[in-house]
Scaffold this motif. Sequence first.
Motif, PDB file in Angstrom:
ATOM      1  N   GLN A 279      20.259 -95.390 -33.343  1.00  0.00           N
ATOM      2  CA  GLN A 279      19.483 -94.706 -34.380  1.00  0.00           C
ATOM      3  C   GLN A 279      18.107 -95.342 -34.463  1.00  0.00           C
ATOM      4  N   GLY A 280      17.136 -94.544 -34.782  1.00  0.00           N
ATOM      5  CA  GLY A 280      15.765 -95.058 -34.832  1.00  0.00           C
ATOM      6  C   GLY A 280      15.089 -94.925 -33.489  1.00  0.00           C
ATOM      7  N   VAL A 281      15.631 -95.568 -32.471  1.00  0.00           N
ATOM      8  CA  VAL A 281      15.009 -95.487 -31.148  1.00  0.00           C
ATOM      9  C   VAL A 281      15.082 -94.053 -30.618  1.00  0.00           C
ATOM     10  N   MET A 282      16.192 -93.364 -30.873  1.00  0.00           N
ATOM     11  CA  MET A 282      16.280 -91.969 -30.438  1.00  0.00           C
ATOM     12  C   MET A 282      15.368 -91.089 -31.294  1.00  0.00           C
ATOM     13  N   GLY A 283      15.216 -91.447 -32.559  1.00  0.00           N
ATOM     14  CA  GLY A 283      14.263 -90.721 -33.387  1.00  0.00           C
ATOM     15  C   GLY A 283      12.870 -90.774 -32.787  1.00  0.00           C
ATOM     16  N   MET A 284      12.499 -91.945 -32.255  1.00  0.00           N
ATOM     17  CA  MET A 284      11.187 -92.097 -31.612  1.00  0.00           C
ATOM     18  C   MET A 284      11.058 -91.165 -30.404  1.00  0.00           C
ATOM     19  N   TYR A 285      12.084 -91.147 -29.544  1.00  0.00           N
ATOM     20  CA  TYR A 285      12.009 -90.299 -28.353  1.00  0.00           C
ATOM     21  C   TYR A 285      11.982 -88.813 -28.723  1.00  0.00           C
ATOM     22  N   TYR A 286      12.789 -88.416 -29.697  1.00  0.00           N
ATOM     23  CA  TYR A 286      12.816 -87.007 -30.082  1.00  0.00           C
ATOM     24  C   TYR A 286      11.515 -86.604 -30.764  1.00  0.00           C
ATOM     25  N   ALA A 287      10.904 -87.518 -31.518  1.00  0.00           N
ATOM     26  CA  ALA A 287       9.610 -87.230 -32.157  1.00  0.00           C
ATOM     27  C   ALA A 287       8.537 -87.053 -31.083  1.00  0.00           C
ATOM     28  N   GLN A 288       8.587 -87.885 -30.049  1.00  0.00           N
ATOM     29  CA  GLN A 288       7.632 -87.724 -28.949  1.00  0.00           C
ATOM     30  C   GLN A 288       7.833 -86.367 -28.272  1.00  0.00           C
ATOM     31  N   ASN A 289       9.094 -85.979 -28.090  1.00  0.00           N
ATOM     32  CA  ASN A 289       9.401 -84.682 -27.488  1.00  0.00           C
ATOM     33  C   ASN A 289       8.897 -83.534 -28.349  1.00  0.00           C
ATOM     34  N   ASP A 290       8.911 -83.736 -29.672  1.00  0.00           N
ATOM     35  CA  ASP A 290       8.474 -82.691 -30.605  1.00  0.00           C
ATOM     36  C   ASP A 290       6.961 -82.634 -30.753  1.00  0.00           C
ATOM     37  N   GLY A 291       6.253 -83.601 -30.175  1.00  0.00           N
ATOM     38  CA  GLY A 291       4.805 -83.618 -30.287  1.00  0.00           C
ATOM     39  C   GLY A 291       4.287 -84.247 -31.565  1.00  0.00           C
ATOM     40  N   GLU A 292       5.101 -85.052 -32.232  1.00  0.00           N
ATOM     41  CA  GLU A 292       4.638 -85.754 -33.427  1.00  0.00           C
ATOM     42  C   GLU A 292       3.594 -86.802 -33.034  1.00  0.00           C
ATOM     43  N   ALA A 293       2.751 -87.186 -33.985  1.00  0.00           N
ATOM     44  CA  ALA A 293       1.736 -88.210 -33.727  1.00  0.00           C
ATOM     45  C   ALA A 293       2.407 -89.512 -33.293  1.00  0.00           C
ATOM     46  N   ALA A 294       1.738 -90.246 -32.408  1.00  0.00           N
ATOM     47  CA  ALA A 294       2.317 -91.471 -31.867  1.00  0.00           C
ATOM     48  C   ALA A 294       2.721 -92.468 -32.954  1.00  0.00           C
ATOM     49  N   PRO A 295       1.887 -92.719 -33.995  1.00  0.00           N
ATOM     50  CA  PRO A 295       2.305 -93.656 -35.049  1.00  0.00           C
ATOM     51  C   PRO A 295       3.547 -93.181 -35.805  1.00  0.00           C
ATOM     52  N   VAL A 296       3.707 -91.855 -35.929  1.00  0.00           N
ATOM     53  CA  VAL A 296       4.900 -91.315 -36.601  1.00  0.00           C
ATOM     54  C   VAL A 296       6.135 -91.610 -35.764  1.00  0.00           C
ATOM     55  N   ALA A 297       6.057 -91.331 -34.464  1.00  0.00           N
ATOM     56  CA  ALA A 297       7.199 -91.592 -33.573  1.00  0.00           C
ATOM     57  C   ALA A 297       7.541 -93.082 -33.564  1.00  0.00           C
ATOM     58  N   GLN A 298       6.527 -93.933 -33.488  1.00  0.00           N
ATOM     59  CA  GLN A 298       6.752 -95.371 -33.482  1.00  0.00           C
ATOM     60  C   GLN A 298       7.427 -95.826 -34.761  1.00  0.00           C
ATOM     61  N   ALA A 299       7.025 -95.248 -35.879  1.00  0.00           N
ATOM     62  CA  ALA A 299       7.585 -95.645 -37.184  1.00  0.00           C
ATOM     63  C   ALA A 299       9.058 -95.279 -37.302  1.00  0.00           C
ATOM     64  N   LEU A 300       9.482 -94.210 -36.634  1.00  0.00           N
ATOM     65  CA  LEU A 300      10.895 -93.825 -36.705  1.00  0.00           C
ATOM     66  C   LEU A 300      11.778 -94.894 -36.085  1.00  0.00           C
ATOM     67  N   TYR A 301      11.277 -95.543 -35.049  1.00  0.00           N
ATOM     68  CA  TYR A 301      12.021 -96.641 -34.436  1.00  0.00           C
ATOM     69  C   TYR A 301      11.886 -97.919 -35.275  1.00  0.00           C
ATOM     70  N   GLU A 302      10.665 -98.230 -35.685  1.00  0.00           N
ATOM     71  CA  GLU A 302      10.389 -99.522 -36.310  1.00  0.00           C
ATOM     72  C   GLU A 302      10.776 -99.575 -37.792  1.00  0.00           C
ATOM     73  N   GLN A 303      11.239 -98.470 -38.365  1.00  0.00           N
ATOM     74  CA  GLN A 303      11.660 -98.482 -39.769  1.00  0.00           C
ATOM     75  C   GLN A 303      12.795 -99.470 -40.020  1.00  0.00           C
ATOM     76  N   TYR A 304      13.586 -99.782 -38.991  1.00  0.00           N
ATOM     77  CA  TYR A 304      14.733-100.668 -39.160  1.00  0.00           C
ATOM     78  C   TYR A 304      14.396-102.141 -38.897  1.00  0.00           C
ATOM     79  N   LEU A 305      13.168-102.412 -38.470  1.00  0.00           N
ATOM     80  CA  LEU A 305      12.773-103.795 -38.196  1.00  0.00           C
ATOM     81  C   LEU A 305      12.376-104.514 -39.481  1.00  0.00           C
ATOM     82  N   PRO A 306      12.636-105.838 -39.592  1.00  0.00           N
ATOM     83  CA  PRO A 306      13.441-106.649 -38.674  1.00  0.00           C
ATOM     84  C   PRO A 306      14.927-106.444 -38.956  1.00  0.00           C
ATOM     85  N   ARG A 307      15.733-106.403 -37.905  1.00  0.00           N
ATOM     86  CA  ARG A 307      17.172-106.139 -38.061  1.00  0.00           C
ATOM     87  C   ARG A 307      17.991-107.406 -38.223  1.00  0.00           C
ATOM     88  N   PHE A 308      17.424-108.543 -37.806  1.00  0.00           N
ATOM     89  CA  PHE A 308      18.158-109.813 -37.880  1.00  0.00           C
ATOM     90  C   PHE A 308      17.140-110.939 -37.901  1.00  0.00           C
TER      91      PHE A 308
END
Length: 691
Positions: free
Chosen positions: A408-437
């Motif tokens: 989760q998150g990382v796939m959101g980034m790839y699917y957002a890129q596929n959908d043509g979302e802005a790069a910072p939006v796609a990046q944020a979908l992955y990085e929303q879970y950081l830091p995880r540990f």
Amino acid sequence: MRTENLLIELGTEELPPTALRTLGESFAQQFEQALVGAELDYASVNWFAAPRRLAVYVSDLAESQHDKVVEKRGPAVSAAFDEQGEPTRAALGWAKGNGIAVSDAQRLSTDKGEWLLHKASVKGQPIASLLEALLNQAINKLPIPKPMRWGSSNTQFIRPVHTLTVLYGSEIINLSALGLTSDRIIQGHRFHGEARFELPHADTYATSLEEHYVLADFTARKDKVKQQLEATAATLGLTPDFNDSLLEEIASLVEWPVVMQASFDEAFLDVPKEALIYTMKDDQKYVPLLNKDGSLSNQFLFVSNIDSSDPKQVIDGNEKVIRPRLADAEFFFTSDKKHSLESRLPKLASVLFQKQLGTLEEKSQRIAALAGQIASAIGANATQAQRAGLLSKTDLMTNMVMEFPDVQGVMGMYYAQNDGEAAPVAQALYEQYLPRFAGDSLPSTGVSSAVSLADKLDTLVGIFGIGQLPKGDKDPFALRRAAIGVLRIITENNLALDLASLVDSAIDVYGDKLTNQDCKDQVVDFVLGRFVSLLQDQGISIDVIQAVSARRPTAPADYAARIDAVSEFKQLEQSEALAAANKRVANILSKQKVSLDNTDVDKQLLSQNEEVALYDALSAIQADVEQSAVSQNYGETLRLLATLRDVIDAFFDNVMVMADDEKVRRNRLNLLALLRKLFLITADISLLAKS
């Protein structure tokens, strides 16, 4: 006294790999505690653990306990004899219990009186009579949440036990445990060598097993797996992708590790590497291989438990196993891309975040609103932050994430890129879970930071807002991890954000869903409490933390700046004297109930040179102290105040604060209040301990 090495092995069926190290370490720890309790001398206790065995090895174990003298106190002499000097019933009963006559008893004199005393010689018991109880004691304390039964017996253990080996040197110690009687029989490897063999001596345990294709030493086996993986990858010019957790699990699955190389169809590389890596690591315990640029290779490594004479069959079998898993990932990725993340928003309405706090759709809307506010506050793109917040949970509705939750998150980034979302939006979908540990990387952009903070704050405020505070080790919503994430993002990026304001914003976004009136203070205190733990882990001394915490700064970056300044100040030569002076000032003002708002000093009432000097020194630096604090240059603030040491010392050496004249006394107290107030701008340094 004779000593020998002791070996105890439980030969089992395959033990749970994720619990193997814990079981091995606990077996040794519990058995060692039993030896200590039995007062048996030994040199060391070591453990062995492999998929089908747990063992402890005790070096130089004494063959028996030491003989000892035990003092048994009887009744007081005054109560032990009657007026005629004859033993009382109390004395007779005590003597009989000790197997002596009253006349044989000694006397114990203390400052509280005299008592009858018997010094009994107790002969030490041999280990042959002690070990059964000690072993069963250790076994019963092993961390086994769900024991199982086997056969027709009521015996329970984590897995069926088939052999019990207990050797003291070369001698079998006869005892019973887990429904078995001790012997010298050892299980060999399941496929290599002898199925069972006799162990001649405790000292040959590891070497004898190695001859039968078993590396019983967990650490040695783990090291061998690592060395083989790295060596094989090096010959291919690739890098093995594993962490310590995967290495431990692999080492817990094999007794005789043999690393082999396999491959999969290159067409699968069109699937995001994270999904493929997850499948290989988590599902199959395979080790992916990376190219020099970090991309995934179609080659991978796996660790077999057999040294096959026909390795191609083993490799072919593992390639057949991985192929359908990768095909599933490919199918999910292809089918998921047919639908945009935005089109999945309505599905979030069918998934509860928490019963009282609503659905994931509502959570996404709150994250979007809060992320936009945070982005504006830190100078990031608020529109992109809102968009990323709105889409933040949509990948949870995809086939890929439903099948492989860890992506989760990382796939959101790839699917957002596929959908043509802005790069910072796609990046944020992955990085929303950081830091995880602990030690994990942080969001890399302002937009990502805003979304990550909004997600974590929404969870913290929501769960606290309905009164479900974490208790003990129970933290189902990972609130402690969320709090530490908030702190790290703000402090390590030096963001000008205040916790109190952030929590207010999160509460406002929730509307009327929250019922806990103390939510704001509890959340802020909870997060600041995690800050204390975080700082201690970084080696900050507790007195420095307490000095800053006393001021309760709620802006994490400001808090961190104060910590740095006070840590530096504590190293100054003047710090100890100034801390003592501040403590003295605080005590005086507290006893006289002087408010720090009363800092107006009438210079005409200052009659002694030392108080005039203190006032002039304070006046000279006051504006600079306050300005440096406004700019969060707390190091400069404390350096300025450190120049006051001599005038403060002179003041206390020569000036009577509690003067008879009430106006003079009040004026001097106000002068001390001004001094105290300037120091408290940064921290309460009166709390600093002596070096």
